[in-house]
Write a protein that holds these residues in place. Structure first.
Motif, PDB file in Angstrom:
ATOM      1  N   SER A  66      78.949 -23.551 -12.558  1.00 56.24           N
ATOM      2  CA  SER A  66      77.808 -24.322 -13.058  1.00 56.24           C
ATOM      3  C   SER A  66      78.083 -24.953 -14.410  1.00 56.24           C
ATOM      4  O   SER A  66      77.497 -25.973 -14.758  1.00 56.24           O
ATOM      5  CB  SER A  66      76.574 -23.425 -13.175  1.00 56.24           C
ATOM      6  N   SER A 337      66.730 -38.939  -8.169  1.00 52.49           N
ATOM      7  CA  SER A 337      66.721 -37.510  -8.472  1.00 52.49           C
ATOM      8  C   SER A 337      65.469 -36.868  -7.895  1.00 52.49           C
ATOM      9  O   SER A 337      64.447 -37.535  -7.686  1.00 52.49           O
ATOM     10  CB  SER A 337      66.782 -37.283  -9.983  1.00 52.49           C
ATOM     11  N   SER A 378      72.126 -32.862  -6.244  1.00 55.47           N
ATOM     12  CA  SER A 378      71.794 -31.490  -5.870  1.00 55.47           C
ATOM     13  C   SER A 378      70.280 -31.374  -5.818  1.00 55.47           C
ATOM     14  O   SER A 378      69.563 -32.134  -6.481  1.00 55.47           O
ATOM     15  CB  SER A 378      72.369 -30.499  -6.886  1.00 55.47           C
ATOM     16  N   ARG A 382      70.292 -31.195 -11.135  1.00 49.13           N
ATOM     17  CA  ARG A 382      71.218 -30.960 -12.245  1.00 49.13           C
ATOM     18  C   ARG A 382      72.598 -31.592 -12.033  1.00 49.13           C
ATOM     19  O   ARG A 382      73.325 -31.835 -12.985  1.00 49.13           O
ATOM     20  CB  ARG A 382      71.394 -29.448 -12.450  1.00 49.13           C
ATOM     21  N   TYR A 383      72.982 -31.834 -10.771  1.00 50.14           N
ATOM     22  CA  TYR A 383      74.341 -32.272 -10.463  1.00 50.14           C
ATOM     23  C   TYR A 383      74.319 -33.416  -9.457  1.00 50.14           C
ATOM     24  O   TYR A 383      73.357 -33.591  -8.712  1.00 50.14           O
ATOM     25  CB  TYR A 383      75.168 -31.114  -9.884  1.00 50.14           C
ATOM     26  N   VAL A 397      81.951 -33.167  -8.329  1.00 50.47           N
ATOM     27  CA  VAL A 397      80.590 -32.892  -8.777  1.00 50.47           C
ATOM     28  C   VAL A 397      80.539 -33.080 -10.282  1.00 50.47           C
ATOM     29  O   VAL A 397      81.435 -32.632 -11.000  1.00 50.47           O
ATOM     30  CB  VAL A 397      80.152 -31.457  -8.412  1.00 50.47           C
ATOM     31  N   VAL A 398      79.510 -33.756 -10.756  1.00 54.25           N
ATOM     32  CA  VAL A 398      79.328 -33.938 -12.191  1.00 54.25           C
ATOM     33  C   VAL A 398      77.881 -33.624 -12.535  1.00 54.25           C
ATOM     34  O   VAL A 398      76.967 -33.910 -11.752  1.00 54.25           O
ATOM     35  CB  VAL A 398      79.700 -35.381 -12.623  1.00 54.25           C
ATOM     36  N   SER A 399      77.667 -32.996 -13.682  1.00 57.09           N
ATOM     37  CA  SER A 399      76.295 -32.742 -14.131  1.00 57.09           C
ATOM     38  C   SER A 399      75.680 -34.053 -14.607  1.00 57.09           C
ATOM     39  O   SER A 399      76.393 -34.982 -15.002  1.00 57.09           O
ATOM     40  CB  SER A 399      76.282 -31.699 -15.256  1.00 57.09           C
ATOM     41  N   LYS A 405      82.170 -31.040 -14.920  1.00 63.22           N
ATOM     42  CA  LYS A 405      82.773 -31.720 -13.785  1.00 63.22           C
ATOM     43  C   LYS A 405      83.553 -30.734 -12.933  1.00 63.22           C
ATOM     44  O   LYS A 405      84.193 -29.819 -13.440  1.00 63.22           O
ATOM     45  CB  LYS A 405      83.687 -32.850 -14.256  1.00 63.22           C
ATOM     46  N   GLN A 406      83.467 -30.930 -11.622  1.00 65.88           N
ATOM     47  CA  GLN A 406      84.221 -30.121 -10.664  1.00 65.88           C
ATOM     48  C   GLN A 406      84.929 -31.057  -9.703  1.00 65.88           C
ATOM     49  O   GLN A 406      84.407 -32.116  -9.352  1.00 65.88           O
ATOM     50  CB  GLN A 406      83.301 -29.208  -9.856  1.00 65.88           C
ATOM     51  N   TRP A 420      74.265 -33.550  -0.143  1.00 67.22           N
ATOM     52  CA  TRP A 420      73.847 -32.218  -0.612  1.00 67.22           C
ATOM     53  C   TRP A 420      72.504 -31.887   0.009  1.00 67.22           C
ATOM     54  O   TRP A 420      71.538 -32.641  -0.116  1.00 67.22           O
ATOM     55  CB  TRP A 420      73.728 -32.221  -2.134  1.00 67.22           C
TER      56      TRP A 420
END
Length: 425
Positions: A66, A337, A378, A382-383, A397-399, A405-406, A420
């Motif tokens: 997270s 969002s 998400s 948040r993401y 994935v980015v916030s 970042k993932q 998602w």
């Protein structure tokens, strides 16, 4: 590049062979941290060797991923009934500690018990007691991580949600497109659909039980809805020309779809059973990629009515369209969002396609990622998950603040078309 050419380029990319081994596992790399990290210790749960998976390790991985927690391995087994030396943990710089245990019942079910403790105040914060069949041990662990995330950040956790994505692999020696469903961390990936033809733009129903998507199995894009538990599917839109881009209304009763039945793409609304088709937009050019606002009253869409592709919005009941984006020559793939305050989209700047978010109240635009397509929020907002890369695609994935970042990739494989899923009921 004209919008029609851009649209065709992404349609062609969706049909491109990606070469994915069916059993490949997703690998996650994390970079960046949140603006504030909460220091938390996760103890090894008592008797967790009785479960198929190590519960405490799953919780640690979720919270670490997270970006909002500084996760400390407690280095010892602590169950939920143990006496805690709060001062000692506080001295180690830990604000909270999660402890628990695992029990295996006579019928084979696994019981996961957990407690979250505040070391600063010396009080209990939360607790859970879940009994699940053994294959769902990971789900129980994700729910613990969700509870920790919510109690310590004030935002609902999304670790126990699911994602979908499209890939291609060999099945009995035949190359098949596959619509995959997996946990939010990429584990437990299973194929929901195998097809010899491209599968495009999967979208989760609000209750998480169905996926809508466009398939080329009829040698042209046709929109289907499929139940995930039974595999039953039905046609929602098979009009003359192309049928693409399904998106659900918040109540799950209606889909926004992009149809070229009248010679160029326009946004239509259709009931989830395929009845009641009605046209929403009436632009002279291309209107596509309709997406509902969270209150179901507005549809955002991409249109070239001003020249290059830009994002517009209009009431579901009909009426004039209002332009939303103004920066850059092309902006498309609008996503709203869950709280309705932020617009995510793909924008072209200096020849590259990047992921942007806009605060809808102020109109302020922020770039979150380079070389990005197909964004998906998400369910907690948040993401954002998106596809990236040229040639072999990966997911990332980015916030929404851009700090966390993932990268989610598969060895020697490409994955794309991420979506998602919602919070599970």
């Amino acid at each position: 590049m004209k919008f029609s050419q851009t649209l065709l380029r992404w349609s062609a990319a969706a049909a491109f062979a990606l070469s994915l081994p069916a059993a490949a596992q997703m690998r996650i790399e994390i970079s960046g941290v949140g603006s504030t990290q909460i220091p938390i210790a996760i103890a090894t749960f008592a008797d967790e060797n009785l479960a198929p998976q190590e519960v405490s390790a799953i919780i640690r991985a979720d919270l670490t991923r997270s970006g909002y927690f500084k996760v400390v391995d407690a280095g010892q087994v602590i169950n939920e009934t143990a006496s805690i030396d709060y001062a000692a943990w506080k001295a180690r710089g830990v604000d909270a500690i999660a402890v628990g245990s695992v029990q295996k019942l006579a019928d084979g079910r696994i019981v996961v018990r957990y407690k979250l403790l505040d070391t600063i105040k010396g009080t209990d914060v939360s607790s859970r007691n879940d009994a699940v069949s053994a294959p769902y041990t990971r789900a129980a662990a994700h729910r613990v991580a969700d509870d920790i995330y919510e109690k310590l950040t004030g935002v609902r956790g999304a670790f126990s949600t699911r994602i979908s994505y499209v890939t291609e692999g060999l099945v009995n020696g035949v190359r098949k497109q596959m619509l995959m469903v997996a946990d939010a961390d990429g584990e437990n990936a299973t194929p929901a659909l195998r097809s010899a033809e491209p599968i495009i733009s999967p979208a989760w129903s609000p209750d998480g039980t169905k996926l809508a998507y466009a398939s080329m199995e009829s040698r042209k894009p046709v929109i289907y809805v499929q139940e995930l538990t039974t595999g039953r599917k039905w046609v929602v839109a098979n009009e003359k020309g192309n049928n693409s881009g399904p998106a659900w209304s918040p109540d799950g009763k209606t889909l926004a779809v992009s149809l070229s039945r009248d010679g160029h793409y326009q946004v239509y609304l259709v009931n989830a059973d395929g009845s009641g088709l009605r046209r929403l937009t009436n632009g002279s050019g291309i209107d596509t990629e309709g997406r509902f606002s969270p209150d179901g009253q507005t549809v955002y869409f991409a249109s070239d009515r001003s020249g290059g592709a830009q994002i517009y919005k209009m009431p579901v009941s009909g009426g004039p369209a209002q332009r939303v984006t103004f920066n850059g020559p092309f902006n498309f793939s609008p996503r709203i969002s869950p709280d309705g305050k932020t617009l995510a989209y793909v924008g072209q700047r200096d020849g590259s396609y990047n992921l942007y978010v806009m605060d809808l109240a102020s109109g302020q635009e922020t770039k979150l990622a380079d070389n990005a397509t197909e964004p998906s929020f998400s369910p907690n907002g948040r993401y954002i998950m998106y596809a990236t890369g040229s040639g072999r695609k990966t997911l990332a994935v980015v916030s929404v603040d851009g700090r966390v970042k993932q990268s989610l990739s598969m060895q020697a494989a490409s994955i794309k078309e991420p979506s998602w899923g919602p919070f599970l009921q």
